[in-house]
Design a protein around this motif. Structure first.
Motif, PDB file in Angstrom:
ATOM      1  N   SER A  40     -14.365  18.869  -2.188  1.00  0.00           N
ATOM      2  CA  SER A  40     -14.899  20.117  -1.648  1.00  0.00           C
ATOM      3  C   SER A  40     -16.381  20.246  -1.965  1.00  0.00           C
ATOM      4  O   SER A  40     -17.182  20.668  -1.122  1.00  0.00           O
ATOM      5  N   ASP A  41     -16.774  19.868  -3.201  1.00  0.00           N
ATOM      6  CA  ASP A  41     -18.180  19.920  -3.590  1.00  0.00           C
ATOM      7  C   ASP A  41     -19.017  19.016  -2.700  1.00  0.00           C
ATOM      8  O   ASP A  41     -20.133  19.367  -2.287  1.00  0.00           O
ATOM      9  N   ILE A  42     -18.489  17.843  -2.381  1.00  0.00           N
ATOM     10  CA  ILE A  42     -19.230  16.889  -1.557  1.00  0.00           C
ATOM     11  C   ILE A  42     -19.468  17.464  -0.161  1.00  0.00           C
ATOM     12  O   ILE A  42     -20.585  17.437   0.359  1.00  0.00           O
ATOM     13  N   TYR A  43     -18.424  17.996   0.448  1.00  0.00           N
ATOM     14  CA  TYR A  43     -18.575  18.534   1.792  1.00  0.00           C
ATOM     15  C   TYR A  43     -19.460  19.778   1.805  1.00  0.00           C
ATOM     16  O   TYR A  43     -20.243  19.979   2.736  1.00  0.00           O
ATOM     17  N   ARG A  44     -19.364  20.601   0.782  1.00  0.00           N
ATOM     18  CA  ARG A  44     -20.214  21.789   0.720  1.00  0.00           C
ATOM     19  C   ARG A  44     -21.678  21.406   0.522  1.00  0.00           C
ATOM     20  O   ARG A  44     -22.579  22.032   1.078  1.00  0.00           O
ATOM     21  N   TYR A  45     -21.899  20.366  -0.249  1.00  0.00           N
ATOM     22  CA  TYR A  45     -23.268  19.878  -0.413  1.00  0.00           C
ATOM     23  C   TYR A  45     -23.831  19.446   0.935  1.00  0.00           C
ATOM     24  O   TYR A  45     -24.963  19.788   1.296  1.00  0.00           O
ATOM     25  N   GLU A  46     -23.039  18.675   1.676  1.00  0.00           N
ATOM     26  CA  GLU A  46     -23.527  18.182   2.960  1.00  0.00           C
ATOM     27  C   GLU A  46     -23.740  19.318   3.944  1.00  0.00           C
ATOM     28  O   GLU A  46     -24.719  19.329   4.702  1.00  0.00           O
ATOM     29  N   ALA A  47     -22.855  20.312   3.943  1.00  0.00           N
ATOM     30  CA  ALA A  47     -23.032  21.466   4.836  1.00  0.00           C
ATOM     31  C   ALA A  47     -24.315  22.215   4.486  1.00  0.00           C
ATOM     32  O   ALA A  47     -25.079  22.613   5.385  1.00  0.00           O
ATOM     33  N   ASN A  48     -24.560  22.384   3.201  1.00  0.00           N
ATOM     34  CA  ASN A  48     -25.789  23.057   2.776  1.00  0.00           C
ATOM     35  C   ASN A  48     -27.021  22.263   3.192  1.00  0.00           C
ATOM     36  O   ASN A  48     -28.038  22.829   3.607  1.00  0.00           O
ATOM     37  N   ARG A  49     -26.925  20.956   3.075  1.00  0.00           N
ATOM     38  CA  ARG A  49     -28.053  20.106   3.460  1.00  0.00           C
ATOM     39  C   ARG A  49     -28.375  20.270   4.949  1.00  0.00           C
ATOM     40  O   ARG A  49     -29.534  20.226   5.363  1.00  0.00           O
ATOM     41  N   LEU A  50     -27.316  20.451   5.747  1.00  0.00           N
ATOM     42  CA  LEU A  50     -27.497  20.615   7.187  1.00  0.00           C
ATOM     43  C   LEU A  50     -27.813  22.048   7.575  1.00  0.00           C
ATOM     44  O   LEU A  50     -28.091  22.336   8.744  1.00  0.00           O
ATOM     45  N   GLY A  51     -27.713  22.952   6.615  1.00  0.00           N
ATOM     46  CA  GLY A  51     -28.028  24.343   6.900  1.00  0.00           C
ATOM     47  C   GLY A  51     -26.936  25.082   7.652  1.00  0.00           C
ATOM     48  O   GLY A  51     -27.216  26.054   8.375  1.00  0.00           O
ATOM     49  N   ILE A  52     -25.676  24.627   7.508  1.00  0.00           N
ATOM     50  CA  ILE A  52     -24.557  25.306   8.159  1.00  0.00           C
ATOM     51  C   ILE A  52     -23.433  25.473   7.146  1.00  0.00           C
ATOM     52  O   ILE A  52     -23.461  24.897   6.069  1.00  0.00           O
ATOM     53  N   ALA A 392     -11.226   4.169   5.156  1.00  0.00           N
ATOM     54  CA  ALA A 392     -12.430   4.922   4.827  1.00  0.00           C
ATOM     55  C   ALA A 392     -12.461   6.257   5.559  1.00  0.00           C
ATOM     56  O   ALA A 392     -12.707   7.308   4.962  1.00  0.00           O
ATOM     57  N   LYS A 393     -12.191   6.224   6.853  1.00  0.00           N
ATOM     58  CA  LYS A 393     -12.174   7.473   7.621  1.00  0.00           C
ATOM     59  C   LYS A 393     -11.039   8.370   7.158  1.00  0.00           C
ATOM     60  O   LYS A 393     -11.191   9.599   7.073  1.00  0.00           O
ATOM     61  N   SER A 394      -9.899   7.777   6.854  1.00  0.00           N
ATOM     62  CA  SER A 394      -8.739   8.559   6.427  1.00  0.00           C
ATOM     63  C   SER A 394      -9.044   9.338   5.149  1.00  0.00           C
ATOM     64  O   SER A 394      -8.674  10.510   5.012  1.00  0.00           O
ATOM     65  N   LEU A 395      -9.705   8.681   4.201  1.00  0.00           N
ATOM     66  CA  LEU A 395     -10.064   9.360   2.955  1.00  0.00           C
ATOM     67  C   LEU A 395     -10.937  10.579   3.232  1.00  0.00           C
ATOM     68  O   LEU A 395     -10.757  11.647   2.636  1.00  0.00           O
ATOM     69  N   SER A 399      -9.664  14.544   2.959  1.00  0.00           N
ATOM     70  CA  SER A 399     -10.429  15.374   2.031  1.00  0.00           C
ATOM     71  C   SER A 399     -11.046  16.573   2.750  1.00  0.00           C
ATOM     72  O   SER A 399     -11.147  17.668   2.181  1.00  0.00           O
ATOM     73  N   TYR A 400     -11.458  16.375   3.980  1.00  0.00           N
ATOM     74  CA  TYR A 400     -11.980  17.493   4.776  1.00  0.00           C
ATOM     75  C   TYR A 400     -10.886  18.516   5.035  1.00  0.00           C
ATOM     76  O   TYR A 400     -11.099  19.739   4.899  1.00  0.00           O
ATOM     77  N   LEU A 401      -9.693  18.034   5.380  1.00  0.00           N
ATOM     78  CA  LEU A 401      -8.551  18.933   5.568  1.00  0.00           C
ATOM     79  C   LEU A 401      -8.265  19.708   4.289  1.00  0.00           C
ATOM     80  O   LEU A 401      -8.077  20.939   4.316  1.00  0.00           O
ATOM     81  N   GLU A 402      -8.249  19.010   3.174  1.00  0.00           N
ATOM     82  CA  GLU A 402      -7.996  19.665   1.890  1.00  0.00           C
ATOM     83  C   GLU A 402      -9.062  20.718   1.596  1.00  0.00           C
ATOM     84  O   GLU A 402      -8.754  21.835   1.156  1.00  0.00           O
ATOM     85  N   THR A 403     -10.316  20.382   1.848  1.00  0.00           N
ATOM     86  CA  THR A 403     -11.416  21.308   1.584  1.00  0.00           C
ATOM     87  C   THR A 403     -11.261  22.584   2.400  1.00  0.00           C
ATOM     88  O   THR A 403     -11.443  23.702   1.887  1.00  0.00           O
ATOM     89  N   LYS A 476     -10.319  20.756  11.938  1.00  0.00           N
ATOM     90  CA  LYS A 476     -10.837  22.133  11.882  1.00  0.00           C
ATOM     91  C   LYS A 476      -9.990  23.069  12.744  1.00  0.00           C
ATOM     92  O   LYS A 476      -9.612  24.168  12.315  1.00  0.00           O
ATOM     93  N   ASN A 477      -9.668  22.639  13.955  1.00  0.00           N
ATOM     94  CA  ASN A 477      -8.860  23.480  14.847  1.00  0.00           C
ATOM     95  C   ASN A 477      -7.454  23.696  14.300  1.00  0.00           C
ATOM     96  O   ASN A 477      -6.876  24.780  14.444  1.00  0.00           O
ATOM     97  N   PHE A 478      -6.892  22.662  13.676  1.00  0.00           N
ATOM     98  CA  PHE A 478      -5.575  22.823  13.062  1.00  0.00           C
ATOM     99  C   PHE A 478      -5.595  23.919  12.001  1.00  0.00           C
ATOM    100  O   PHE A 478      -4.704  24.770  11.947  1.00  0.00           O
ATOM    101  N   VAL A 479      -6.609  23.903  11.141  1.00  0.00           N
ATOM    102  CA  VAL A 479      -6.679  24.899  10.075  1.00  0.00           C
ATOM    103  C   VAL A 479      -6.836  26.296  10.657  1.00  0.00           C
ATOM    104  O   VAL A 479      -6.223  27.258  10.174  1.00  0.00           O
ATOM    105  N   ASN A 480      -7.635  26.427  11.711  1.00  0.00           N
ATOM    106  CA  ASN A 480      -7.775  27.736  12.369  1.00  0.00           C
ATOM    107  C   ASN A 480      -6.427  28.245  12.866  1.00  0.00           C
ATOM    108  O   ASN A 480      -6.074  29.414  12.689  1.00  0.00           O
ATOM    109  N   ILE A 481      -5.654  27.349  13.497  1.00  0.00           N
ATOM    110  CA  ILE A 481      -4.346  27.729  14.033  1.00  0.00           C
ATOM    111  C   ILE A 481      -3.365  28.032  12.909  1.00  0.00           C
ATOM    112  O   ILE A 481      -2.563  28.966  12.996  1.00  0.00           O
TER     113      ILE A 481
END
Length: 488
Positions: A40-52, A392-395, A399-403, A476-481
């Protein structure tokens, strides 16, 4: 390369893979290297870096844009919501589903139809002569697939063979390798193993004159836990020691999605004198395997989950070469049949059986040509992507789903029972549904909203973002649903 170096949960293995697929994460090295952080920290870091925000649709789209495997999604057919939902007629629509159950049955590759038509054309054109004519002669149709299978499971081509189905192959292997004595007669499986594995182990024990009540050992997790650590497994194995004849567990546990340390468990069990086999139904095509190098005695798998060959399609078999170097027709315990015999002797009457080399010598019957044709086409896709890249993509996907799941606000009455360490799971998160929510009803709600996943009674939903055809936007769409369905 220093990025992610200190992140224990991802370990060195994932550090390298992230760099290969998503170059946008290379700036992660600026994180304090002394800090242990989560996915979660990794993905949040990247989102912050992208400004979203990580919860934004744009973030998922940016990840998809940099996914080097994104084109593989177009190689598969997706069901339409209208064909699978259980909703009112007026609510049905023509959009494709979000498919999150590749751990149960993979989608149909588009290439399979033309390959099967080629097989049917050869049958029509050549009839019995098709065994020796055409682009893919039937007499060696299974041997043609050995190289592709070897790439998937980390073996020598001679050590693998497509044949039978998973449960049949487990019986075939256990009839050869399970050699109980009064001192060494126990079979070890995981508690909560897939029902067929339990039935197979019990019947093999009875068939050899022993009692499952005393000869079957189940690897139980600690109280109030769903998964079991390698240390606990080794402790239980040590407790039973020289009474263990065989360890036969699932490489990836079907219910929890836990990926076992196959290399370490194999070596430890063999040091106690046990034979080690693996049920790779949920591991083949899902995680990286090195069966030969891990010195595994035998392994079996189906091909219709992550390998996408079709429902009930032909299974696969691995036998380490050290077990097939010599064959003695008077002492070998394997189940014999004509297709395991050398081709030169296969049709001769009253001829002593001479086993084909390697895994081929364990065949009993000729393989289904239709099944091998389907598997050949699906393996071409898997190996075209490569197991390493898919893992690699699966990991990252999982992890994105978990986050996203952990970022859900409020009490939605579910918990993740799959290990949090990405290296201890495959392409699956199992959600334990609590409170007053019915998992079965939740599945129907998701289905009507265009999501296909499955339920394991009484209250677990398994979500599997298979990397060949699942995008980050799908996740992302799965989590929304899911949020909407839980709220309703």
């Amino acid at each position: 390369m220093e990025y992610l170096k200190s992140i224990a949960i991802f370990k060195v293995y994932l550090n390298i893979l992230i760099a290969k697929i998503f170059h946008c994460l290379s700036d992660i090295c600026s994180i304090n290297e002394a800090k242990e952080i989560s996915s979660s920290d990794i993905y949040r870091y990247e989102a912050n870096r992208l400004g979203i925000k990580i919860e934004d649709e744009d973030f998922a789209q940016k990840l998809d844009n940099q996914d080097t495997l994104k084109s593989f999604k177009e190689k598969f057919h997706f069901p339409m919501v209208k064909d699978v939902c259980k909703c009112d007629e007026q609510k049905k629509n023509e959009s494709p589903v979000i498919y999150m159950t590749g751990n149960s049955l993979g989608l149909q590759p588009k290439a399979i139809r033309s390959e099967l038509e080629g097989y049917l054309n050869d049958w029509q054109r050549y009839a019995v002569e098709g065994h020796h004519k055409g682009e893919h002669p039937w007499i060696s149709i299974d041997e043609e697939i050995q190289e592709s299978l070897a790439q998937v499971v980390g073996a020598k081509p001679s050590e693998v063979c497509p044949m039978n189905t998973l449960s049949v192959n487990l019986h075939v292997m256990m009839s050869n390798f399970y050699k109980p004595t009064q001192q060494r007669h126990k079979i070890v499986i995981e508690a909560g193993a897939f029902p067929s594995d339990l039935y197979i182990a019990e019947s093999q024990i009875r068939h050899n004159g022993f009692n499952p009540d005393t000869s079957l050992i189940k690897l139980e997790p600690l109280a109030n836990e769903f998964t079991i650590s390698t240390d606990r497994i080794k402790s239980i194995l040590s407790e039973h020691g020289e009474s263990i004849a065989m360890v036969m567990i699932g490489g990836v546990q079907f219910f929890t999605g836990q990926l076992f340390d196959m290399k370490e468990i194999t070596a430890f069990a063999q040091s106690l004198g046990a034979v080690v086999g693996w049920d790779l139904a949920h591991a083949a095509g899902n995680v990286e395997l090195q069966l030969h190098d891990w010195n595994v005695d035998f392994a079996c798998w189906c091909s219709y989950k992550y390998l996408n060959s079709g429902p009930g399609c032909i299974g696969g078999l691995f036998v380490h070469e050290r077990h097939t170097r010599e064959f003695d027709s008077h002492t070998d315990k394997r189940l014999l049949g004509w297709f395991g015999n050398k081709l030169a002797n296969r049709f001769k009457k009253e001829t002593i059986f001479e086993a084909e080399e390697g895994a081929l010598g364990f065949r009993c019957s000729n393989p289904s040509v239709a099944d091998c044709t389907s598997l050949r086409a699906s393996l071409a896709i898997t190996n075209g992507a490569s197991i390493a890249a898919l893992r690699a993509k699966s990991l990252l996907l999982t992890s994105y789903l978990e986050t996203l799941l952990l970022s859900i606000k409020g009490d939605h009455s579910f918990s993740i029972i799959t290990p949090r360490d990405p290296t201890q799971r495959g392409a699956q998160l199992s959600l334990h549904i609590g409170g007053k929510v019915s998992a079965a009803k939740l599945k129907v709600s998701l289905l009507n909203a265009g999501v296909v996943c499955d339920v394991r009674d009484p209250n677990v939903i398994r979500v599997s973002p298979a990397p060949l055809y699942t995008s980050f936007t799908d996740v992302k769409n799965f989590v929304n649903i899911l949020i909407k369905s839980l709220s309703e």
